[in-house]
Enzyme design. Structure first.
Site, PDB file in Angstrom:
ATOM      1  N   ARG A 139       9.823   5.620   6.563  1.00  0.00           N
ATOM      2  CA  ARG A 139       9.108   6.889   6.561  1.00  0.00           C
ATOM      3  C   ARG A 139       8.513   7.254   7.923  1.00  0.00           C
ATOM      4  O   ARG A 139       7.878   8.295   8.054  1.00  0.00           O
ATOM      5  CB  ARG A 139       7.993   6.843   5.505  1.00  0.00           C
ATOM      6  CG  ARG A 139       8.549   6.756   4.099  1.00  0.00           C
ATOM      7  CD  ARG A 139       7.478   6.397   3.068  1.00  0.00           C
ATOM      8  NE  ARG A 139       6.481   7.416   2.848  1.00  0.00           N
ATOM      9  CZ  ARG A 139       6.647   8.487   2.071  1.00  0.00           C
ATOM     10  NH1 ARG A 139       7.807   8.695   1.471  1.00  0.00           N
ATOM     11  NH2 ARG A 139       5.671   9.355   1.899  1.00  0.00           N
ATOM     12  N   ARG A 150       9.162  13.943   7.947  1.00  0.00           N
ATOM     13  CA  ARG A 150       9.786  13.769   6.641  1.00  0.00           C
ATOM     14  C   ARG A 150      10.271  15.124   6.139  1.00  0.00           C
ATOM     15  O   ARG A 150       9.491  15.965   5.676  1.00  0.00           O
ATOM     16  CB  ARG A 150       8.797  13.129   5.670  1.00  0.00           C
ATOM     17  CG  ARG A 150       8.302  11.778   6.201  1.00  0.00           C
ATOM     18  CD  ARG A 150       7.152  11.210   5.422  1.00  0.00           C
ATOM     19  NE  ARG A 150       6.549  10.106   6.167  1.00  0.00           N
ATOM     20  CZ  ARG A 150       5.397   9.531   5.856  1.00  0.00           C
ATOM     21  NH1 ARG A 150       4.711   9.941   4.799  1.00  0.00           N
ATOM     22  NH2 ARG A 150       4.924   8.549   6.599  1.00  0.00           N
ATOM     23  N   LYS A 184       0.669  -4.769   9.827  1.00  0.00           N
ATOM     24  CA  LYS A 184       1.800  -4.230   9.068  1.00  0.00           C
ATOM     25  C   LYS A 184       2.601  -3.285   9.965  1.00  0.00           C
ATOM     26  O   LYS A 184       2.052  -2.300  10.472  1.00  0.00           O
ATOM     27  CB  LYS A 184       1.293  -3.469   7.840  1.00  0.00           C
ATOM     28  CG  LYS A 184       2.373  -2.803   7.005  1.00  0.00           C
ATOM     29  CD  LYS A 184       1.750  -2.058   5.824  1.00  0.00           C
ATOM     30  CE  LYS A 184       2.786  -1.422   4.937  1.00  0.00           C
ATOM     31  NZ  LYS A 184       3.481  -0.291   5.572  1.00  0.00           N
ATOM     32  N   ASP A 236       8.348  -6.144   3.588  1.00  0.00           N
ATOM     33  CA  ASP A 236       8.556  -5.107   2.582  1.00  0.00           C
ATOM     34  C   ASP A 236       9.790  -4.298   2.954  1.00  0.00           C
ATOM     35  O   ASP A 236      10.352  -4.442   4.035  1.00  0.00           O
ATOM     36  CB  ASP A 236       7.316  -4.222   2.382  1.00  0.00           C
ATOM     37  CG  ASP A 236       6.986  -3.332   3.587  1.00  0.00           C
ATOM     38  OD1 ASP A 236       7.853  -3.090   4.450  1.00  0.00           O
ATOM     39  OD2 ASP A 236       5.843  -2.857   3.654  1.00  0.00           O
ATOM     40  N   GLY A 237      10.237  -3.457   2.021  1.00  0.00           N
ATOM     41  CA  GLY A 237      11.372  -2.581   2.279  1.00  0.00           C
ATOM     42  C   GLY A 237      12.646  -3.019   1.605  1.00  0.00           C
ATOM     43  O   GLY A 237      13.244  -4.026   1.981  1.00  0.00           O
ATOM     44  N   GLN A 293      -5.665  -1.719   3.041  1.00  0.00           N
ATOM     45  CA  GLN A 293      -4.850  -1.226   4.146  1.00  0.00           C
ATOM     46  C   GLN A 293      -5.664  -0.256   4.994  1.00  0.00           C
ATOM     47  O   GLN A 293      -6.337   0.635   4.470  1.00  0.00           O
ATOM     48  CB  GLN A 293      -3.599  -0.528   3.622  1.00  0.00           C
ATOM     49  CG  GLN A 293      -2.703   0.026   4.696  1.00  0.00           C
ATOM     50  CD  GLN A 293      -2.606   1.539   4.668  1.00  0.00           C
ATOM     51  OE1 GLN A 293      -3.201   2.192   3.809  1.00  0.00           O
ATOM     52  NE2 GLN A 293      -1.870   2.106   5.592  1.00  0.00           N
ATOM     53  N   SER A 335       7.773  -4.691   8.532  1.00  0.00           N
ATOM     54  CA  SER A 335       7.813  -3.425   7.801  1.00  0.00           C
ATOM     55  C   SER A 335       8.236  -2.310   8.735  1.00  0.00           C
ATOM     56  O   SER A 335       7.857  -2.290   9.913  1.00  0.00           O
ATOM     57  CB  SER A 335       6.432  -3.104   7.218  1.00  0.00           C
ATOM     58  OG  SER A 335       6.411  -1.836   6.599  1.00  0.00           O
ATOM     59  N   THR A 381      -2.166  -1.102   9.516  1.00  0.00           N
ATOM     60  CA  THR A 381      -0.885  -0.457   9.782  1.00  0.00           C
ATOM     61  C   THR A 381      -0.814  -0.081  11.256  1.00  0.00           C
ATOM     62  O   THR A 381      -1.651   0.677  11.752  1.00  0.00           O
ATOM     63  CB  THR A 381      -0.701   0.776   8.890  1.00  0.00           C
ATOM     64  OG1 THR A 381      -0.657   0.346   7.521  1.00  0.00           O
ATOM     65  CG2 THR A 381       0.589   1.504   9.213  1.00  0.00           C
ATOM     66  N   SER A 393      -4.227   1.294  -0.633  1.00  0.00           N
ATOM     67  CA  SER A 393      -3.971   2.212   0.461  1.00  0.00           C
ATOM     68  C   SER A 393      -5.247   2.920   0.893  1.00  0.00           C
ATOM     69  O   SER A 393      -6.086   3.295   0.073  1.00  0.00           O
ATOM     70  CB  SER A 393      -2.935   3.258   0.027  1.00  0.00           C
ATOM     71  OG  SER A 393      -2.794   4.266   1.010  1.00  0.00           O
ATOM     72  N   PRO A 444       0.831  -1.210   0.000  1.00  0.00           N
ATOM     73  CA  PRO A 444       0.000   0.000   0.000  1.00  0.00           C
ATOM     74  C   PRO A 444       0.864   1.258   0.000  1.00  0.00           C
ATOM     75  O   PRO A 444       1.721   1.434   0.872  1.00  0.00           O
ATOM     76  CB  PRO A 444      -0.798  -0.127   1.300  1.00  0.00           C
ATOM     77  CG  PRO A 444       0.073  -0.963   2.196  1.00  0.00           C
ATOM     78  CD  PRO A 444       0.797  -1.915   1.295  1.00  0.00           C
ATOM     79  N   TYR A 476      -5.701   2.266   8.537  1.00  0.00           N
ATOM     80  CA  TYR A 476      -5.287   2.904   9.776  1.00  0.00           C
ATOM     81  C   TYR A 476      -6.542   2.985  10.650  1.00  0.00           C
ATOM     82  O   TYR A 476      -7.446   3.780  10.337  1.00  0.00           O
ATOM     83  CB  TYR A 476      -4.784   4.321   9.538  1.00  0.00           C
ATOM     84  CG  TYR A 476      -3.499   4.473   8.776  1.00  0.00           C
ATOM     85  CD1 TYR A 476      -2.266   4.427   9.422  1.00  0.00           C
ATOM     86  CD2 TYR A 476      -3.504   4.705   7.405  1.00  0.00           C
ATOM     87  CE1 TYR A 476      -1.078   4.598   8.727  1.00  0.00           C
ATOM     88  CE2 TYR A 476      -2.327   4.874   6.691  1.00  0.00           C
ATOM     89  CZ  TYR A 476      -1.117   4.818   7.357  1.00  0.00           C
ATOM     90  OH  TYR A 476       0.057   4.995   6.669  1.00  0.00           O
ATOM     91  N   HIS A 508       7.717   0.809   7.402  1.00  0.00           N
ATOM     92  CA  HIS A 508       7.035   1.872   6.661  1.00  0.00           C
ATOM     93  C   HIS A 508       7.960   2.483   5.604  1.00  0.00           C
ATOM     94  O   HIS A 508       7.885   3.671   5.296  1.00  0.00           O
ATOM     95  CB  HIS A 508       6.540   2.961   7.615  1.00  0.00           C
ATOM     96  CG  HIS A 508       5.201   3.531   7.260  1.00  0.00           C
ATOM     97  ND1 HIS A 508       4.044   3.228   7.938  1.00  0.00           N
ATOM     98  CD2 HIS A 508       4.825   4.396   6.290  1.00  0.00           C
ATOM     99  CE1 HIS A 508       3.026   3.898   7.410  1.00  0.00           C
ATOM    100  NE2 HIS A 508       3.472   4.617   6.403  1.00  0.00           N
TER     101      HIS A 508
END
Length: 353
Positions: free
Chosen positions: A250, A168, A223, A278-279, A131, A245, A159, A111, A82, A133, A247
């Site tokens: 991020r 960021r 996740k 992932d990643g 996905q 994960s 997540t 997402s 996502p 939140y 993220h």
């Protein structure tokens, strides 16, 4: 549009093409991470510290990359992670991505911050997960779950690594804090048509995950798992899968690279549920290493956005085809005919020579 003229032979080439096409602000949004971006770099660096110890004379002529995952049969152990705001990369946005996933016979995780509604994405016809939140407004969260179910999504990917929003700095330098006019997070529309902000809820806990379990019969994956103790808790709470994960670097900078966390998570769950990762996946050899260390499958995020920017559906499909071909070749050379042949003894951290 993407032209397969021999110049985009790998994902780095696709990334170069995307960088040339995207607004620099949007490139930095997709490419960037939190803080000093240590974790962003570490995800890829972790693969460079692993080496393959291939087996020989294993009879790998008839290779088959397909796996079954939570009731879906997919063409390879590679799913689409996502990622937000696909319409920043291409006008068709997530619909173009979903079309490529369906063509490649793999799963796309939609997402919650998609710029096309889940119903339009689902109309493409490929297998989707959603996905989520979890929001502090429990009624709105329940409505989102029902909406994903009605669209035909086959699992929820919750997540859990975002109690607050990561800092960021690329986005802050650009003052990129909202979508351009005309783009919204379509899955955040409430029944009145108002677009809600996605809330990072620091109050999220295992009790809330339990209430989410009561809302749906869909499989639930968590996740953002990096600590083995949390993986054991996921098993104890009846979770159906975990996604190792950080993220994509991020959220918490200096968090451990996902590949480094993977063996501890695999050991903690003791085969009781699938472990995804992932990643930093950029090559078929990366996928091979992750599978050999115990991952059931991997997910790719940024490379999908690069392909989308370069050529829409064709660009995303090119990314998936590159990884499929690269994994197939790597498995043959390492002595594996099916993903189940990939075992930990094929991987070492000792550099040859």
């Amino acid at each position: 549009m993407l032209t397969l003229d021999g110049t985009q032979l790998n994902l780095a080439d696709v990334a170069d093409g995307a960088r040339r096409r995207l607004d620099p602000v949007h490139w930095d949004f997709f490419a960037g991470g939190a803080g000093d971006e240590r974790t962003l770099r570490a995800n890829e660096d972790a693969f460079t510290r692993r080496w393959i110890l291939p087996r020989i004379l294993r009879g790998t002529r008839d290779r088959d990359l397909r796996i079954s995952l939570l009731g879906s049969r997919v063409s390879m152990p590679v799913l689409i992670a996502p990622t937000a705001f696909h319409r920043l990369a291409h006008p068709e946005g997530e619909v173009a991505t979903a079309r490529a996933a369906a063509d490649a016979d793999t799963i796309m995780v939609v997402s919650m911050a998609a710029t096309r509604p889940v119903e339009e994405i689902a109309a493409v016809g490929g297998p989707l997960w959603f996905q989520l939140y979890p929001q502090s407004d429990l009624a709105f969260t329940a409505a989102l779950v029902r909406r994903a179910e009605a669209a035909g999504c086959r699992a929820l990917v919750v997540t859990v690594d975002s109690p607050v929003f990561g800092r960021r700095e690329r986005d802050l330098r650009h003052r990129f804090v909202d979508l351009p006019p005309g783009l919204v997070c379509e899955n955040m529309r409430d029944p009145s048509g108002r677009i809600r902000d996605i809330e990072m809820d620091a109050g999220l806990d295992w009790g809330r995950i339990g209430r989410l379990r009561d809302l749906t019969t869909l499989p639930i994956l968590l996740k953002g798992i990096l600590h083995p103790a949390d993986a054991r808790l996921a098993v104890a709470h009846g979770i159906d899968g975990v996604l190792v994960s950080n993220h994509g670097g991020r959220q918490l900078d200096a968090a451990v690279a996902t590949l480094d966390a993977l063996p501890g998570i695999v050991a903690a769950v003791e085969g009781r549920l699938p472990v995804l990762l992932d990643g930093g996946i950029r090559r078929g050899t990366d996928i091979l290493v992750a599978l050999a260390l115990g991952a059931t499958a991997v997910l790719i995020g940024r490379p999908v956005l690069w392909g989308l920017a370069v050529g829409g559906t064709d660009g995303v499909r090119h990314v998936l085809d590159l990884l499929h071909a690269d994994l197939d070749r790597a498995m043959a050379l390492a002595g594996a005919a099916v993903p189940g042949d990939l075992t930990g003894d094929l991987v070492t951290t000792a550099a040859p020579g």
